[in-house]
Design a protein around this motif. Structure first.
Motif, mmCIF file in Angstrom:
data_model
loop_
_atom_site.group_PDB
_atom_site.id
_atom_site.type_symbol
_atom_site.label_atom_id
_atom_site.label_comp_id
_atom_site.label_asym_id
_atom_site.label_seq_id
_atom_site.Cartn_x
_atom_site.Cartn_y
_atom_site.Cartn_z
ATOM 1 N N GLY A 17 -19.074 -8.041 -15.552
ATOM 2 C CA GLY A 17 -17.713 -8.083 -15.038
ATOM 3 C C GLY A 17 -17.401 -7.005 -14.017
ATOM 4 N N PHE A 18 -18.431 -6.344 -13.514
ATOM 5 C CA PHE A 18 -18.224 -5.352 -12.459
ATOM 6 C C PHE A 18 -19.418 -5.360 -11.531
ATOM 7 N N GLY A 19 -19.249 -4.728 -10.392
ATOM 8 C CA GLY A 19 -20.334 -4.631 -9.424
ATOM 9 C C GLY A 19 -20.219 -3.350 -8.644
ATOM 10 N N PHE A 20 -21.277 -3.024 -7.940
ATOM 11 C CA PHE A 20 -21.324 -1.834 -7.096
ATOM 12 C C PHE A 20 -21.531 -2.268 -5.651
ATOM 13 N N VAL A 21 -20.794 -1.651 -4.752
ATOM 14 C CA VAL A 21 -20.906 -1.957 -3.331
ATOM 15 C C VAL A 21 -21.178 -0.653 -2.602
ATOM 16 N N THR A 22 -22.199 -0.643 -1.763
ATOM 17 C CA THR A 22 -22.509 0.517 -0.938
ATOM 18 C C THR A 22 -21.975 0.251 0.460
ATOM 19 N N PHE A 23 -21.059 1.097 0.895
ATOM 20 C CA PHE A 23 -20.441 0.930 2.203
ATOM 21 C C PHE A 23 -21.164 1.768 3.248
ATOM 22 N N LYS A 24 -21.097 1.313 4.483
ATOM 23 C CA LYS A 24 -21.782 1.985 5.584
ATOM 24 C C LYS A 24 -21.102 3.293 5.971
ATOM 25 N N HIS A 25 -19.782 3.353 5.863
ATOM 26 C CA HIS A 25 -19.018 4.537 6.273
ATOM 27 C C HIS A 25 -17.973 4.853 5.207
ATOM 28 N N PRO A 26 -17.678 6.134 4.984
ATOM 29 C CA PRO A 26 -16.681 6.509 3.975
ATOM 30 C C PRO A 26 -15.318 5.842 4.182
ATOM 31 N N ASN A 27 -14.892 5.668 5.422
ATOM 32 C CA ASN A 27 -13.599 5.031 5.679
ATOM 33 C C ASN A 27 -13.562 3.576 5.215
ATOM 34 N N ASP A 28 -14.734 2.941 5.148
ATOM 35 C CA ASP A 28 -14.800 1.555 4.703
ATOM 36 C C ASP A 28 -14.420 1.430 3.224
ATOM 37 N N VAL A 29 -14.649 2.491 2.445
ATOM 38 C CA VAL A 29 -14.255 2.491 1.040
ATOM 39 C C VAL A 29 -12.736 2.400 0.935
ATOM 40 N N ASP A 30 -12.043 3.189 1.743
ATOM 41 C CA ASP A 30 -10.581 3.152 1.748
ATOM 42 C C ASP A 30 -10.066 1.772 2.154
ATOM 43 N N GLU A 31 -10.724 1.179 3.128
ATOM 44 C CA GLU A 31 -10.322 -0.152 3.585
ATOM 45 C C GLU A 31 -10.539 -1.182 2.476
ATOM 46 N N CYS A 32 -11.636 -1.069 1.746
ATOM 47 C CA CYS A 32 -11.897 -1.966 0.619
ATOM 48 C C CYS A 32 -10.794 -1.819 -0.428
ATOM 49 N N TYR A 33 -10.393 -0.590 -0.710
ATOM 50 C CA TYR A 33 -9.328 -0.371 -1.686
ATOM 51 C C TYR A 33 -8.038 -1.059 -1.241
ATOM 52 N N ARG A 34 -7.681 -0.880 0.018
ATOM 53 C CA ARG A 34 -6.451 -1.484 0.532
ATOM 54 C C ARG A 34 -6.484 -3.019 0.465
ATOM 55 N N ARG A 35 -7.624 -3.579 0.761
ATOM 56 C CA ARG A 35 -7.711 -5.040 0.853
ATOM 57 C C ARG A 35 -8.022 -5.728 -0.476
ATOM 58 N N MET A 36 -8.723 -5.033 -1.391
ATOM 59 C CA MET A 36 -9.203 -5.704 -2.598
ATOM 60 C C MET A 36 -8.482 -5.302 -3.883
ATOM 61 N N ASN A 37 -7.995 -4.062 -3.982
ATOM 62 C CA ASN A 37 -7.420 -3.613 -5.244
ATOM 63 C C ASN A 37 -6.190 -4.450 -5.599
ATOM 64 N N GLY A 38 -6.194 -5.037 -6.793
ATOM 65 C CA GLY A 38 -5.094 -5.866 -7.252
ATOM 66 C C GLY A 38 -5.166 -7.315 -6.797
ATOM 67 N N ARG A 39 -6.108 -7.609 -5.948
ATOM 68 C CA ARG A 39 -6.264 -8.984 -5.448
ATOM 69 C C ARG A 39 -6.769 -9.878 -6.578
ATOM 70 N N GLU A 40 -6.198 -11.046 -6.708
ATOM 71 C CA GLU A 40 -6.632 -11.981 -7.728
ATOM 72 C C GLU A 40 -7.716 -12.875 -7.148
ATOM 73 N N ILE A 41 -8.834 -12.950 -7.855
ATOM 74 C CA ILE A 41 -9.933 -13.795 -7.393
ATOM 75 C C ILE A 41 -10.279 -14.807 -8.473
ATOM 76 N N GLN A 42 -10.676 -15.976 -8.040
ATOM 77 C CA GLN A 42 -10.984 -17.081 -8.940
ATOM 78 C C GLN A 42 -12.475 -17.088 -9.253
ATOM 79 N N PHE A 43 -12.789 -17.189 -10.525
ATOM 80 C CA PHE A 43 -14.163 -17.369 -10.967
ATOM 81 C C PHE A 43 -14.298 -18.763 -11.550
ATOM 82 N N THR A 44 -15.423 -19.078 -12.104
ATOM 83 C CA THR A 44 -15.687 -20.421 -12.602
ATOM 84 C C THR A 44 -14.620 -20.892 -13.591
ATOM 85 N N ALA A 45 -14.346 -20.093 -14.614
ATOM 86 C CA ALA A 45 -13.426 -20.547 -15.666
ATOM 87 C C ALA A 45 -12.100 -19.796 -15.684
ATOM 88 N N SER A 46 -11.972 -18.747 -14.916
ATOM 89 C CA SER A 46 -10.744 -17.951 -14.978
ATOM 90 C C SER A 46 -10.546 -17.189 -13.682
#
Length: 100
Positions: free
Chosen positions: A35-64
């Motif tokens: 239920g978790f994963g690790f992502v290696t970003f190319k630049h430190p600022n990309d981590v902040d961008e990921c937080y802004r765009r992904m944190n709290g975002r609802e994503i659909q999986f197979t059953a939920s």
């Protein structure tokens, strides 16, 4: 990992990361993840961008659907990777052709 990469790309993060790892376990009939994963970003600022765009975002999986919680890994880099060595999981390098 491909499913997580798809969600990252859908959020506009394509090209900002170079490795995705989704720890899990193998079963006779199917592979499951924890239920978790690790992502290696190319630049430190990309981590902040990921937080802004992904944190709290609802994503659909197979059953939920699940809300994403973005957090920094407690152990960074190769030290963290060594702790998971020997455990089943899937890792995908997301490098563009000719890129290392």
């Amino acid at each position: 990992p491909e499913q997580l990469m798809g969600h990252l790309d859908d959020a506009g993060l394509s090209g900002m990361y170079n490795r995705v790892c989704v720890p899990g376990r193998r079963k006779k009939t199917q592979d499951t993840n924890f239920g978790f994963g690790f992502v290696t970003f190319k630049h430190p600022n990309d981590v902040d961008e990921c937080y802004r765009r992904m944190n709290g975002r609802e994503i659909q999986f197979t059953a939920s659907s699940r809300k994403v919680e973005v957090a920094m890994a407690c152990i960074q880099g190769m030290v963290g990777k060594k702790r998971f060595r020997g455990r089943p999981g899937q890792e995908v390098a997301a490098n563009a052709p000719g890129e290392q």
